[in-house]
Design an enzyme around this catalytic site. Sequence first.
Site, PDB file in Angstrom:
ATOM      1  N   ARG A 149       0.861  -1.172   0.000  1.00  0.00           N
ATOM      2  CA  ARG A 149       0.000   0.000   0.000  1.00  0.00           C
ATOM      3  C   ARG A 149       0.906   1.232   0.000  1.00  0.00           C
ATOM      4  O   ARG A 149       2.051   1.171   0.459  1.00  0.00           O
ATOM      5  CB  ARG A 149      -0.897   0.031   1.237  1.00  0.00           C
ATOM      6  CG  ARG A 149      -1.813  -1.174   1.397  1.00  0.00           C
ATOM      7  CD  ARG A 149      -2.612  -1.077   2.691  1.00  0.00           C
ATOM      8  NE  ARG A 149      -3.541  -2.183   2.845  1.00  0.00           N
ATOM      9  CZ  ARG A 149      -3.297  -3.290   3.532  1.00  0.00           C
ATOM     10  NH1 ARG A 149      -2.123  -3.448   4.144  1.00  0.00           N
ATOM     11  NH2 ARG A 149      -4.207  -4.254   3.628  1.00  0.00           N
ATOM     12  N   LYS A 173      -2.283  -2.314   7.915  1.00  0.00           N
ATOM     13  CA  LYS A 173      -3.451  -1.797   8.623  1.00  0.00           C
ATOM     14  C   LYS A 173      -3.513  -2.379  10.031  1.00  0.00           C
ATOM     15  O   LYS A 173      -3.234  -3.558  10.249  1.00  0.00           O
ATOM     16  CB  LYS A 173      -4.730  -2.158   7.863  1.00  0.00           C
ATOM     17  CG  LYS A 173      -4.917  -1.347   6.581  1.00  0.00           C
ATOM     18  CD  LYS A 173      -6.253  -1.649   5.941  1.00  0.00           C
ATOM     19  CE  LYS A 173      -6.494  -0.774   4.730  1.00  0.00           C
ATOM     20  NZ  LYS A 173      -7.803  -1.035   4.106  1.00  0.00           N
ATOM     21  N   HIS A 245      -2.097   2.142  -5.812  1.00  0.00           N
ATOM     22  CA  HIS A 245      -2.814   0.895  -5.533  1.00  0.00           C
ATOM     23  C   HIS A 245      -2.943   0.021  -6.773  1.00  0.00           C
ATOM     24  O   HIS A 245      -3.115  -1.203  -6.659  1.00  0.00           O
ATOM     25  CB  HIS A 245      -4.201   1.227  -4.965  1.00  0.00           C
ATOM     26  CG  HIS A 245      -4.559   0.387  -3.770  1.00  0.00           C
ATOM     27  ND1 HIS A 245      -3.845   0.423  -2.588  1.00  0.00           N
ATOM     28  CD2 HIS A 245      -5.536  -0.541  -3.585  1.00  0.00           C
ATOM     29  CE1 HIS A 245      -4.378  -0.428  -1.722  1.00  0.00           C
ATOM     30  NE2 HIS A 245      -5.403  -1.033  -2.309  1.00  0.00           N
ATOM     31  N   ARG A 248      -0.403  -2.603  -6.664  1.00  0.00           N
ATOM     32  CA  ARG A 248      -0.751  -3.648  -5.696  1.00  0.00           C
ATOM     33  C   ARG A 248      -1.729  -4.644  -6.334  1.00  0.00           C
ATOM     34  O   ARG A 248      -1.563  -5.859  -6.204  1.00  0.00           O
ATOM     35  CB  ARG A 248      -1.361  -2.994  -4.460  1.00  0.00           C
ATOM     36  CG  ARG A 248      -1.799  -3.945  -3.348  1.00  0.00           C
ATOM     37  CD  ARG A 248      -2.157  -3.104  -2.126  1.00  0.00           C
ATOM     38  NE  ARG A 248      -2.950  -3.813  -1.153  1.00  0.00           N
ATOM     39  CZ  ARG A 248      -2.455  -4.580  -0.193  1.00  0.00           C
ATOM     40  NH1 ARG A 248      -1.145  -4.769  -0.107  1.00  0.00           N
ATOM     41  NH2 ARG A 248      -3.245  -5.173   0.687  1.00  0.00           N
ATOM     42  N   HIS A 271      -4.200  -9.216   3.817  1.00  0.00           N
ATOM     43  CA  HIS A 271      -5.659  -9.232   3.958  1.00  0.00           C
ATOM     44  C   HIS A 271      -6.044 -10.109   5.144  1.00  0.00           C
ATOM     45  O   HIS A 271      -5.584 -11.240   5.253  1.00  0.00           O
ATOM     46  CB  HIS A 271      -6.322  -9.782   2.695  1.00  0.00           C
ATOM     47  CG  HIS A 271      -6.259  -8.856   1.525  1.00  0.00           C
ATOM     48  ND1 HIS A 271      -6.427  -9.283   0.213  1.00  0.00           N
ATOM     49  CD2 HIS A 271      -6.053  -7.519   1.455  1.00  0.00           C
ATOM     50  CE1 HIS A 271      -6.319  -8.245  -0.600  1.00  0.00           C
ATOM     51  NE2 HIS A 271      -6.087  -7.171   0.124  1.00  0.00           N
ATOM     52  N   TYR A 280      -9.500 -11.045  -6.847  1.00  0.00           N
ATOM     53  CA  TYR A 280      -8.568 -11.247  -7.961  1.00  0.00           C
ATOM     54  C   TYR A 280      -8.918 -12.469  -8.800  1.00  0.00           C
ATOM     55  O   TYR A 280      -8.552 -12.545  -9.962  1.00  0.00           O
ATOM     56  CB  TYR A 280      -7.132 -11.322  -7.434  1.00  0.00           C
ATOM     57  CG  TYR A 280      -6.738 -10.044  -6.752  1.00  0.00           C
ATOM     58  CD1 TYR A 280      -6.524  -8.889  -7.497  1.00  0.00           C
ATOM     59  CD2 TYR A 280      -6.648  -9.953  -5.365  1.00  0.00           C
ATOM     60  CE1 TYR A 280      -6.211  -7.690  -6.876  1.00  0.00           C
ATOM     61  CE2 TYR A 280      -6.342  -8.766  -4.745  1.00  0.00           C
ATOM     62  CZ  TYR A 280      -6.119  -7.631  -5.504  1.00  0.00           C
ATOM     63  OH  TYR A 280      -5.835  -6.436  -4.887  1.00  0.00           O
TER      64      TYR A 280
END
Length: 305
Positions: A149, A173, A245, A248, A271, A280
């Site tokens: 990110r 995150k 992004h 990514r 994630h 994806y």
Amino acid sequence: MNWNERIKEFEDYLRLEKNFSKNTLDAYLRDINKVKKYVSENLPEATPENISYVQIQEYLFQNSKTKSSERSQARWLSSIKSFFKYLVAEEIREDNPTSLLEAPKLGLYLPDTLSEKNITKLINAVDRSSDLGERNYCIIEVLYGCGLRVSELIDLKISNINFKENYVSVYGKGDKMRFVPLADFTAKIILNYIKKIRINFKINKKSEDILFLNRRGNAMTRVMVFIIIKDLALKANIKKKISPHTFRHSFATHLLQNGADLRYIQEMLGHSSITTTEIYTHLQTEELRDVILNYHPRNKFTTKA
């Protein structure tokens, strides 16, 4: 209490108890402050303790006239619901005025990606005749090579990189740490940048361990990375609207297309849920559909009426 005090309490709750990242926290607070602004201009008697379902519904209706996307509207609602759920949990309110509000139905969001050919075009568009150009080249290779990110990229420290074992420790995150493998190719580019380019910057003491620096020797900003990529897209004549992004998304899509297991991709992207990574697989399905439509002989066969 007034809106400012309740919003400050909510901010402390999200930061300290929910461990929200700065970017997510800022987004929630922006949304709640928009409610506060609307109330101060149109409903001066409304407080966090007495604002009604009808009043919040009217605010959302007025806000929807700005032609914002359904995704943005869904985020506004999520922020507002979280705020009033917090007030109920803290026994500041007995009722939740947002409990009957429904989020707009969202279609499947397929993120933009670049083909391997366009990635190469964009990298080739970097002017590497200066130290800043070499830095930009390294930035693109790290974004694409590690799937970071933009916030993770600008916070990346030299001490986070293990060149002996070839991996990067990334704090994502919620300040969760993950290990991202580093390809030999990408590792050599980073090492070259550190040993031959970065040493030419006048580095401020507080940024001594930061990998990517601006011309003043400080950590780069998100906005600066966005601008670099936008300029490169123009030079490479790539018409797509791309951002950090995009690299990514491309990183994950190209790994999947080349046979990587989805759970490994989940780990590398950081994630928390495999459901997020499964987006994806939809991208790959879309690509397979295009291949069938364009190349399958039966699709080209037409029958006479």
